[in-house]
Design a protein around this motif. Sequence first.
Motif, short mmCIF file in Angstrom:
data_model
loop_
_atom_site.label_atom_id
_atom_site.label_comp_id
_atom_site.label_asym_id
_atom_site.label_seq_id
_atom_site.Cartn_x
_atom_site.Cartn_y
_atom_site.Cartn_z
N PRO A 135 -0.12 5.02 0.28
CA PRO A 135 -1.56 5.91 0.90
C PRO A 135 -0.96 7.17 -0.42
O PRO A 135 -0.24 7.45 -0.23
CB PRO A 135 -1.40 6.22 2.09
CG PRO A 135 0.06 5.63 2.46
CD PRO A 135 0.51 5.14 1.66
N GLN B 202 8.89 5.17 -0.46
CA GLN B 202 7.23 5.36 0.31
C GLN B 202 6.85 4.24 -0.90
O GLN B 202 6.39 3.29 -0.33
CB GLN B 202 6.67 6.41 -0.28
CG GLN B 202 5.34 6.06 0.54
CD GLN B 202 4.67 5.84 1.76
OE1 GLN B 202 5.21 7.03 2.07
NE2 GLN B 202 4.91 5.40 2.19
N ASN C 26 2.27 12.07 10.61
CA ASN C 26 3.50 12.46 9.47
C ASN C 26 2.50 10.67 8.98
O ASN C 26 3.54 10.53 8.19
CB ASN C 26 4.84 11.86 10.53
CG ASN C 26 5.06 10.69 11.05
OD1 ASN C 26 4.22 9.25 10.89
ND2 ASN C 26 6.15 10.28 11.94
N ARG C 27 1.34 10.74 9.50
CA ARG C 27 0.68 9.38 8.30
C ARG C 27 1.19 8.53 7.96
O ARG C 27 0.88 7.45 7.39
CB ARG C 27 0.02 9.92 7.42
CG ARG C 27 -0.14 11.42 6.51
CD ARG C 27 -0.98 12.18 7.55
NE ARG C 27 -2.21 11.03 6.92
CZ ARG C 27 -3.78 10.86 7.39
NH1 ARG C 27 -3.96 11.99 7.94
NH2 ARG C 27 -4.39 10.47 6.72
N VAL C 28 2.52 7.34 9.21
CA VAL C 28 2.77 6.40 9.30
C VAL C 28 1.89 5.79 9.80
O VAL C 28 1.48 5.02 9.35
CB VAL C 28 4.28 6.78 9.48
CG1 VAL C 28 4.02 6.65 11.21
CG2 VAL C 28 5.01 5.21 9.47
N SER D 139 -1.81 10.55 1.08
CA SER D 139 -1.02 10.91 2.15
C SER D 139 0.75 10.01 2.45
O SER D 139 0.13 9.10 3.24
CB SER D 139 -0.84 10.95 3.18
OG SER D 139 -3.26 12.13 3.22
N ARG D 140 1.33 10.67 1.98
CA ARG D 140 3.08 9.85 2.60
C ARG D 140 3.77 9.29 4.42
O ARG D 140 2.91 10.58 4.75
CB ARG D 140 4.25 10.31 1.32
CG ARG D 140 3.82 10.61 0.11
CD ARG D 140 3.12 9.33 -0.41
NE ARG D 140 3.40 10.07 -1.80
CZ ARG D 140 2.08 9.42 -2.04
NH1 ARG D 140 1.64 8.54 -2.27
NH2 ARG D 140 2.18 9.75 -3.91
N GLY D 141 3.07 7.87 3.82
CA GLY D 141 3.40 8.45 5.89
C GLY D 141 4.52 7.18 6.23
O GLY D 141 4.84 6.06 6.17
N LEU D 142 6.06 8.09 6.52
CA LEU D 142 6.90 7.51 6.86
C LEU D 142 7.25 7.92 8.23
O LEU D 142 7.18 8.38 8.95
CB LEU D 142 7.89 7.40 6.23
CG LEU D 142 7.99 7.02 4.47
CD1 LEU D 142 8.90 7.56 3.86
CD2 LEU D 142 7.97 5.48 4.51
N TYR D 143 8.68 6.90 9.41
CA TYR D 143 9.10 7.73 10.24
C TYR D 143 10.21 8.79 9.83
O TYR D 143 11.19 8.20 8.74
CB TYR D 143 9.78 6.54 10.89
CG TYR D 143 8.26 5.32 11.61
CD1 TYR D 143 7.61 6.19 12.92
CD2 TYR D 143 8.54 4.37 11.20
CE1 TYR D 143 7.00 5.42 13.79
CE2 TYR D 143 6.76 3.56 12.07
CZ TYR D 143 6.95 4.37 12.98
OH TYR D 143 5.47 3.70 13.43
N PHE E 91 8.82 -2.50 7.44
CA PHE E 91 7.69 -2.65 7.02
C PHE E 91 7.73 -4.29 6.23
O PHE E 91 6.86 -4.92 5.89
CB PHE E 91 7.10 -1.73 5.96
CG PHE E 91 7.21 -0.83 6.18
CD1 PHE E 91 5.16 -0.55 7.20
CD2 PHE E 91 7.58 1.02 6.84
CE1 PHE E 91 5.39 1.15 7.87
CE2 PHE E 91 7.06 1.81 7.38
CZ PHE E 91 5.68 1.98 7.84
N GLN F 55 13.76 1.21 7.06
CA GLN F 55 12.61 2.05 7.59
C GLN F 55 11.71 0.45 6.34
O GLN F 55 10.68 -0.29 6.74
CB GLN F 55 11.88 2.91 6.61
CG GLN F 55 10.65 3.56 6.71
CD GLN F 55 10.28 4.93 7.10
OE1 GLN F 55 10.17 4.97 8.54
NE2 GLN F 55 11.20 5.37 7.46
N TYR G 238 0.76 -1.16 -0.34
CA TYR G 238 0.12 -0.47 -0.05
C TYR G 238 0.91 1.40 0.48
O TYR G 238 1.87 1.02 0.96
CB TYR G 238 -1.46 0.10 0.88
CG TYR G 238 -2.00 1.30 1.23
CD1 TYR G 238 -2.40 1.68 0.33
CD2 TYR G 238 -2.32 2.01 2.77
CE1 TYR G 238 -3.35 2.78 0.75
CE2 TYR G 238 -2.66 3.12 2.40
CZ TYR G 238 -4.03 3.36 1.52
OH TYR G 238 -3.97 4.69 1.27
#
Lengths: 296, 394
Positions: free
Chosen positions: A77, A139, B203-205, A79-83, A95, A91, A75
């Motif tokens: 998304p 991502q 942050n949307r993670v 809205s990008r989502g990473l730490y 995942f 990272q 997936y």
Amino acid sequence: MLTCEGLTRRFGDVVALEGASLTVEPGRMVGFLGPNGSGKTTAMRSIFGLVRLDAGRVLWDGRPVDGSVTRRFGYMPESRGLYPRMPAGEQVAYFATLHGVDRAEARRRANHWLARFGIEERAGSKVETLSHGNQQRVQLAVALAFESDLLVLDEPFAGLDPLAVQVMGEVVREEAARGAGVLFSSHQLDLVEGLCDDVVIIHHGRVVVAGPLEAVRAASPHRYIEVTGEAADGAWYRGIPGAEVVEERRRAVRLRVDAQADPGAILALARGAGQVDGFRFEPPSLSDLFVEAVRR
Amino acid sequence: MSSWWPVWLVARREIVARTRTRAFQLSTAALVVLVIGGTAAAQWLPDFFEEDPPRLGLLPAASHMADTLDAVAAAFGEEIVLVALEPGDDPATGMQREDLDAVLAGPGSLLFESEEDVTLQAIVARATYEDALPDRAAALGLSVEQAQELLQPVPLEVQVISPEDPEDDAEYGLKFVTTVVLLMAISLYGQWVLVGVIEEKSNRVAEVLLAVLAPWQLLTGKVLGILALAVSQIAATLVSLVVALVIFEDATLPATGPATIAMAAVWLVLGLLLYNFVYAAVGSTTTRPEDSSNIMVPAMVPLLVGYLAALMYVPDFPDSVASRVLSLFPLTAPLVMPARTAAGGSSVIEVVVALAGMVGAIAGVIWLGARIYSGAILQTGRMSLLAAFRRSQE
């Protein structure tokens, strides 16, 4: 195969999805199109159970999708989502382990994908120190870091330079060739047209066009004619029943006509009006289909 | 793959990511250094700041009292320095030259430089009395021995019916420390959980994580990871404290220590678990880190009530209804029950009931927290806990 049947979701008075249905077959790339707010993101989230549906169901190979199934889905998304403070390589590997890949293999795959996107030297860098484009690559690597059965990518090409778009397009095509189903949304219609096998167009929460791209194009009640040269500046086309000017430039005109129109007769008409340097008679492009669908 | 394996992966990431931060490394080192340094300082600083014994000048008229003064000072457990002044010395001059605190001009005349020293005054008064005793006895026709016998205090038989057990003091101290440590730990590590959840949301993670994990797995992994860090940091601090006490104070643990420490650890872990799940759920209702202090307030209320009750009310009224209720109510039990046990007010059954209540409450908070979390985590802005819960049910 992913099957979404009658997806319906309302947020108060706002209708996000209204009986939307679509399928994604293994090895097929499905372009998921629609204007902003048409329900694409809600539909994609519902595949992972991130949105509770008012009605409808999501099936994988005929069975309801649950956590054990979505663990096999990649997936990305909208809205990008990473730490932000986690190194890129770790990272991607992290995942992958969440998707059931063992740690050694996860690290190997993280290295592979970062190298594939040309950012292997940034594997140890914190994500927050990477450029927007490189964060986007990380991502996508997160979504690809295990051999998924289905890839759901919400606007994967947004904000990328043409070179990155080309690489990502190749990668996604390779995933489909491996056998994964790919559902991706994009507003870059020319790009989607070059990549997708199937197309789904959604508008106001309803699927208005769905099917193999070539079949959808062929099934359109319209054809498009492009004439370039001296003849384009004349008014000869006014005599063609149902003809509409789609675009008009100096010495170039693009017309929409009925699918049953005779291209030979139209070419003869154009030649009668002046010199014809170029003449194209074709089914609608994806862009044309999109405009037809949302204006309908 | 077991449904607990992803929980472990989330917890491990939390542990690895946080132990790498300079803030964690420095705070752990600072706690250890502070504890060891503080204990050493408590041992050494009193010596450093201890005042020199008072210096008493004796003019020739009082010089015969030197031995008596030394004997009385020794009997008082005090130390004085006696300085013989020259005949004809002026007291003020002698004080200045010999850096004296006082001058005994004669058996009945004591002069201080700037302020009276009550202890020195008592020593001189006693010595003067002993010096005058032979003459006074003779004036009354008594021998010195007879006078001393006459003035001998009547023996007073003193008995303590319920002597305090030093072990009780140690145990009470340990439970006091438990209460304070628990409040600090819940406040500090609860903040970690809260801010961590807000960051994952902002942050949307969280969306990527929830595509592969169930909300309870993500929530539990985060809380357990931070719990492991909290326990290790607290353990490092307490072990440093014990080592420092043994080295610098030559202290030994009370015999009941291990059992008390084990119970304290159980309350600490359960308290941290309960509150950290609460904070995780609360944190998911906002995307703005600056909201964290505001949204913590409702959860801080029972925490502070429990803390104040444990320190100021429960030790005096361990059997009151309020003490019983607070020691059994899960949100205050971790703070109040140890204090109530130390005050001798709780039975084993009550402790077991309180522990069972805590475990049940933790399970309930995980269930409720996961729903609030899943209802709120993909929403932007701030929403109430009730709205988040309702959204998860829609």
